[in-house]
Design a protein around this motif. Sequence first.
Motif, PDB file in Angstrom:
ATOM      1  N   ALA A  35       0.816  -1.215   0.000  1.00 14.82           N
ATOM      2  CA  ALA A  35       0.000   0.000   0.000  1.00 14.82           C
ATOM      3  C   ALA A  35       0.849   1.264   0.000  1.00 14.82           C
ATOM      4  CB  ALA A  35      -0.947  -0.003   1.199  1.00 14.82           C
ATOM      5  N   ALA A  36       1.933   1.293   0.784  1.00 14.59           N
ATOM      6  CA  ALA A  36       2.762   2.500   0.864  1.00 14.59           C
ATOM      7  C   ALA A  36       4.181   2.132   1.283  1.00 14.59           C
ATOM      8  CB  ALA A  36       2.168   3.505   1.849  1.00 14.59           C
ATOM      9  N   LEU A  37       5.132   2.979   0.871  1.00 14.85           N
ATOM     10  CA  LEU A  37       6.538   2.763   1.200  1.00 14.85           C
ATOM     11  C   LEU A  37       7.100   3.935   2.007  1.00 14.85           C
ATOM     12  CD1 LEU A  37       8.406   1.204  -1.875  1.00 14.85           C
ATOM     13  CD2 LEU A  37       8.540   0.458   0.500  1.00 14.85           C
ATOM     14  N   ASP A  38       6.287   4.492   2.867  1.00 12.63           N
ATOM     15  CA  ASP A  38       6.707   5.646   3.654  1.00 12.63           C
ATOM     16  C   ASP A  38       7.583   5.186   4.815  1.00 12.63           C
ATOM     17  OD1 ASP A  38       7.012   7.956   5.104  1.00 12.63           O
ATOM     18  OD2 ASP A  38       4.927   8.577   4.933  1.00 12.63           O
ATOM     19  N   PRO A  39       8.889   5.464   4.785  1.00  7.39           N
ATOM     20  CA  PRO A  39       9.771   4.985   5.851  1.00  7.39           C
ATOM     21  C   PRO A  39       9.627   5.753   7.155  1.00  7.39           C
ATOM     22  CG  PRO A  39      10.999   6.366   4.328  1.00  7.39           C
ATOM     23  CD  PRO A  39       9.599   6.244   3.763  1.00  7.39           C
ATOM     24  N   SER A  40       8.931   6.878   7.120  1.00  7.68           N
ATOM     25  CA  SER A  40       8.854   7.722   8.314  1.00  7.68           C
ATOM     26  C   SER A  40       7.670   7.383   9.204  1.00  7.68           C
ATOM     27  CB  SER A  40       8.755   9.201   7.902  1.00  7.68           C
ATOM     28  OG  SER A  40       7.569   9.440   7.157  1.00  7.68           O
ATOM     29  N   ASP A  41       6.780   6.503   8.757  1.00  8.96           N
ATOM     30  CA  ASP A  41       5.587   6.183   9.527  1.00  8.96           C
ATOM     31  C   ASP A  41       5.558   4.709   9.893  1.00  8.96           C
ATOM     32  OD1 ASP A  41       3.822   8.416  10.041  1.00  8.96           O
ATOM     33  OD2 ASP A  41       3.627   8.626   7.874  1.00  8.96           O
ATOM     34  N   GLU A  42       4.798   4.422  10.948  1.00 11.51           N
ATOM     35  CA  GLU A  42       4.578   3.039  11.351  1.00 11.51           C
ATOM     36  C   GLU A  42       3.830   2.316  10.243  1.00 11.51           C
ATOM     37  OE1 GLU A  42       2.274   0.545  14.920  1.00 11.51           O
ATOM     38  OE2 GLU A  42       2.231   2.744  14.858  1.00 11.51           O
ATOM     39  N   ASP A  43       4.203   1.060  10.015  1.00 11.47           N
ATOM     40  CA  ASP A  43       3.618   0.322   8.894  1.00 11.47           C
ATOM     41  C   ASP A  43       2.111   0.113   9.033  1.00 11.47           C
ATOM     42  OD1 ASP A  43       5.914   0.070   7.447  1.00 11.47           O
ATOM     43  OD2 ASP A  43       6.482  -1.860   8.299  1.00 11.47           O
ATOM     44  N   LEU A  44       1.670  -0.246  10.249  1.00 12.25           N
ATOM     45  CA  LEU A  44       0.293  -0.706  10.426  1.00 12.25           C
ATOM     46  C   LEU A  44       0.007  -1.763   9.364  1.00 12.25           C
ATOM     47  CD1 LEU A  44      -1.564   2.636  11.306  1.00 12.25           C
ATOM     48  CD2 LEU A  44      -0.815   0.826  12.864  1.00 12.25           C
ATOM     49  N   ASN A  45      -1.028  -1.549   8.534  1.00 12.25           N
ATOM     50  CA  ASN A  45      -1.289  -2.511   7.459  1.00 12.25           C
ATOM     51  C   ASN A  45      -0.901  -1.955   6.086  1.00 12.25           C
ATOM     52  OD1 ASN A  45      -3.281  -0.607   7.298  1.00 12.25           O
ATOM     53  ND2 ASN A  45      -4.988  -2.043   7.199  1.00 12.25           N
ATOM     54  N   TYR A  46      -0.121  -0.881   6.073  1.00 11.80           N
ATOM     55  CA  TYR A  46       0.303  -0.296   4.801  1.00 11.80           C
ATOM     56  C   TYR A  46       1.406  -1.113   4.128  1.00 11.80           C
ATOM     57  CZ  TYR A  46      -2.463   3.953   5.420  1.00 11.80           C
ATOM     58  OH  TYR A  46      -3.505   4.844   5.548  1.00 11.80           O
ATOM     59  N   ASP A  47       1.937  -2.119   4.828  1.00 10.83           N
ATOM     60  CA  ASP A  47       2.951  -2.976   4.218  1.00 10.83           C
ATOM     61  C   ASP A  47       2.324  -4.229   3.615  1.00 10.83           C
ATOM     62  OD1 ASP A  47       2.181  -4.198   6.561  1.00 10.83           O
ATOM     63  OD2 ASP A  47       4.212  -4.778   7.168  1.00 10.83           O
ATOM     64  N   GLN A  48       1.003  -4.215   3.453  1.00 10.97           N
ATOM     65  CA  GLN A  48       0.291  -5.343   2.879  1.00 10.97           C
ATOM     66  C   GLN A  48      -0.165  -5.035   1.461  1.00 10.97           C
ATOM     67  OE1 GLN A  48      -2.662  -7.152   5.410  1.00 10.97           O
ATOM     68  NE2 GLN A  48      -1.588  -6.573   7.295  1.00 10.97           N
ATOM     69  N   VAL A  49      -0.541  -6.086   0.744  1.00 10.31           N
ATOM     70  CA  VAL A  49      -1.094  -5.956  -0.603  1.00 10.31           C
ATOM     71  C   VAL A  49      -2.604  -5.954  -0.484  1.00 10.31           C
ATOM     72  CG1 VAL A  49      -1.224  -6.958  -2.914  1.00 10.31           C
ATOM     73  CG2 VAL A  49       0.874  -7.200  -1.563  1.00 10.31           C
ATOM     74  N   PHE A  50      -3.228  -4.815  -0.804  1.00 12.62           N
ATOM     75  CA  PHE A  50      -4.682  -4.707  -0.755  1.00 12.62           C
ATOM     76  C   PHE A  50      -5.266  -4.988  -2.139  1.00 12.62           C
ATOM     77  CE2 PHE A  50      -3.698  -2.580   3.123  1.00 12.62           C
ATOM     78  CZ  PHE A  50      -4.823  -2.693   3.927  1.00 12.62           C
ATOM     79  N   VAL A  51      -6.375  -5.699  -2.166  1.00  3.47           N
ATOM     80  CA  VAL A  51      -7.002  -6.022  -3.453  1.00  3.47           C
ATOM     81  C   VAL A  51      -7.416  -4.743  -4.174  1.00  3.47           C
ATOM     82  CG1 VAL A  51      -8.959  -7.162  -4.566  1.00  3.47           C
ATOM     83  CG2 VAL A  51      -7.748  -8.307  -2.699  1.00  3.47           C
ATOM     84  N   ARG A  52      -8.124  -3.850  -3.463  1.00  4.37           N
ATOM     85  CA  ARG A  52      -8.587  -2.627  -4.135  1.00  4.37           C
ATOM     86  C   ARG A  52      -7.419  -1.704  -4.486  1.00  4.37           C
ATOM     87  NH1 ARG A  52     -10.139  -1.013   1.315  1.00  4.37           N
ATOM     88  NH2 ARG A  52     -12.027  -2.262   1.097  1.00  4.37           N
ATOM     89  N   ASP A  53      -6.397  -1.657  -3.641  1.00  3.68           N
ATOM     90  CA  ASP A  53      -5.251  -0.781  -3.898  1.00  3.68           C
ATOM     91  C   ASP A  53      -4.430  -1.258  -5.087  1.00  3.68           C
ATOM     92  OD1 ASP A  53      -6.192  -0.096  -1.294  1.00  3.68           O
ATOM     93  OD2 ASP A  53      -4.258   0.818  -0.850  1.00  3.68           O
ATOM     94  N   PHE A  54      -4.358  -2.577  -5.267  1.00  5.78           N
ATOM     95  CA  PHE A  54      -3.532  -3.107  -6.346  1.00  5.78           C
ATOM     96  C   PHE A  54      -4.158  -2.877  -7.718  1.00  5.78           C
ATOM     97  CE2 PHE A  54      -2.235  -6.718  -9.116  1.00  5.78           C
ATOM     98  CZ  PHE A  54      -0.886  -6.386  -9.246  1.00  5.78           C
ATOM     99  N   PHE A  55      -5.437  -2.603  -7.786  1.00  5.69           N
ATOM    100  CA  PHE A  55      -6.103  -2.512  -9.081  1.00  5.69           C
ATOM    101  C   PHE A  55      -5.435  -1.503 -10.018  1.00  5.69           C
ATOM    102  CE2 PHE A  55      -9.301  -1.397 -12.192  1.00  5.69           C
ATOM    103  CZ  PHE A  55      -9.857  -2.626 -12.524  1.00  5.69           C
TER     104      PHE A  55
END
Length: 567
Positions: free
Chosen positions: A126-146
């Motif tokens: 979802a995102a590659l922001d090194p300055s923030d906590e990953d939470l679930n932004y280090d996952q592959v989302f179905v809607r985001d990948f479209f």
Amino acid sequence: MDISQNGSVKNQDQRCSVSEIEECDFSKLAEKPRTLNIERQRSFDERSLSELSIGFSPRLYASKTDNYSRIMDHFDNVFSPGRRSGFNTPSSQQHSFEPHPMVAEAWEALRRSLVYFRGQPVGTIAALDPSDEDLNYDQVFVRDFFPSALAFLMNGEPQIVKNFILKTLRLQSWEKKIDRFKLGEGVMPASFKVLHDPVRNYETLIADFGESAIGRVAPVDSGFWWIILLRAYTKSTGDSSLAEMPEIQKGMRLILSLCLSEGFDTFPTLLCADGCCMVDRRMGVYGYPIEIQALFFMALRCALLLLKQDVEGKEFVERIVTRLHALSYHMRSYFWLDLKQLNDIYRFKTEEYSHTAVNKFNIMPDSLPDWVLDFMPTHGGYFVGNVSPARMDFRWFCLGNCIAILSSLATPDQSTAIMDLIESRWEELVGEMPLKVCYPAIESHEWRIVTGYDPKNTRWSYHNGGSWPVLLWLLTAACIKTGRPQIARRAIELAESRLLKDSWPEYYDGKLGRYIGKQARKFQTWSIAGYLVAKMMLEDPSHLGMVSLEEDKQMKPSIKRSASWTC
């Protein structure tokens, strides 16, 4: 055996043109997509205009301008020759397509976001922001990948998309439980993550079906995006072997079983909870949100093309055809709002009974918000956010309206009216950064009630009136389909003035989208991919065929109020 070992890509260099978009009558059974050879290095000439402006009538449009030849000259100037877009996007003969420095930067950022599973790319995080906590932004989302998938398909890299489709299909077959409750068999994951065991040197996938999500809401839209992406892959590559795999066919049928099941509902629309789609936190979209209904409609039409005509497939085809007719009538009649309809609601009588009732949902005229009376232009209209008993959510939602255009849920007249509205209310819906996810924002006491004091969805932020660059690709596709590419080019120029400089934020805040979102991640992958898709689609409009469906000529709209210019 790994399911990804089945099936193969057939002639990936072949493409299909929009003129061959299959389907004109729901009552006709779906046919297999045909593999076609087309010129991709062609200019946007009169031939491609007739192909690509689905639902756009040059004769009707010419009646609103001085002469038709000037329109054709305009399109020839807007669209110019272009090759497949990538790191070294070639300079066009026209000034409008000189390579922008952002394109190469965007491709580099998109490739950095790739996720690999056992050596094969399976999606983008979802995102590659090194300055923030990953939470679930280090996952592959179905809607985001479209949008990432569309970018790779347009760039001639379909294997990534095929891997994603197959891996998410495998995840669908997992047992899905939240606490002690088992979810429906067809539910697709909201996201997944690759876990690496350094001791055993072994990788596994872990999926989230809503059990880890904020609010614990399962994604209703993931299955729809998956079917739509399968059709885009088939359309782009000409490879029907993937869609014809027994496992893929079963996956589609499981998704369709969930959303076509019979119950107590008296409407053909799909009943949903808050937080089930892109608006994934409590924002008052429970009930029948426009985003889900438009995606539902588009997924049904895509499934109609992809399902095999065997015993099981034919049963679903019949159910789909019946549902499509009912859904299109319901949405076009009751969700549509323009100046005439707004005036009718303003004069509604209440407590009407029997089949002769005009105010069928018992909408109270006093529930009309003041803003909508000023917002509605003389020429223009849109599908409202929600309709249910005694409730009409008059908010504008971008994704649902754009998907309505691309899927031909909107009639040609309604599609034109939606574009008229965007042009008329440019400052409110676009402002300084495309594009408002919804309008207007809710605030004060209403915000406290609707969002539950959600600190992320404060007014003009995040899903509450925030501006999302990812929506740029949807706007561009809708513009090309309706013959209004100048709108897309104007929006893209706005994005190019800031996106790279601001490090590709997830969203922007403020009435005009002037400020980077207060909790927005940077290097947000779908912001990057949305820009690339918009650029490539404007450069080569034949890409529109992946995400556009032709109007069903047999479905005559029962209302004429969508012809906004005659109000």
